[in-house]
Scaffold this active site. Structure first.
Site: not given
Length: 167
Positions: A27, A86, A90, A134
């Site tokens: 991230e 939260e 993977v 998602y």
């Protein structure tokens, strides 16, 4: 190769923290993690009281390759708890084998088993691979909501100003 999803145990804390550090790198915040194994132990496996944070791990042939860290949320509109995911992560070398989907599937099952109303999470807007994943599961973006956060200096300043205001 054998994929297993199970509840995290105290023996998993080092792997959980390792994967949290890997997530921070993914991230683009490699130095942001302040958490320690002791911090995770205190909320997931407290010596007094009940846990307020939970974890699932994904294993392949005994190696922890993924995590889902979650806690209960509450909806005033439904009057019921839900799950706030939260973090879901993977390891890159194990993506595409169904571990992420299996972790989310287990969380959905927990919602069903416990009568929880929702499974929710946030995703970074630039993370298009995760967004596509998602959406392929039927998840819908809540675009009408904007997430806000008070932390660090701003949180401290606001809390202190409020204390001073109250006298």
């Amino acid at each position: 190769m054998s994929l297993t999803i199970r509840e995290a145990g105290e023996d998993d804390l080092s792997d959980i923290l390792r994967l949290v550090h890997d997530l921070a790198v993914y991230e683009k915040e490699p130095d942001a993690v302040e958490a320690t194994e002791a911090d995770f132990a205190a909320v997931m496996f407290p010596t007094d009281g009940h846990p307020n944070t939970y974890g699932l791990v994904a294993e392949v042939d005994g190696e922890v390759i993924g995590i889902a860290i979650w806690f209960h949320s509450f909806s005033t509109w439904t009057g019921r708890n839900g799950i706030w995911l939260e973090d879901l992560y993977v390891s890159p070398e194990h993506r595409g084998i169904g571990a992420g989907k299996a972790l989310l599937g287990r969380l959905a099952q927990i919602c069903q088993e416990r009568g929880l109303a929702r499974l929710e999470w946030c995703v970074l807007k630039w993370n298009t691979p995760s967004i596509g994943f998602y959406e392929s599961l039927g998840a819908k973006a809540q675009d009408e909501w904007e997430t806000y956060r008070l932390d660090g200096v701003a949180l401290t300043a606001f809390a202190e100003a409020d204390l001073m205001r109250r006298g």
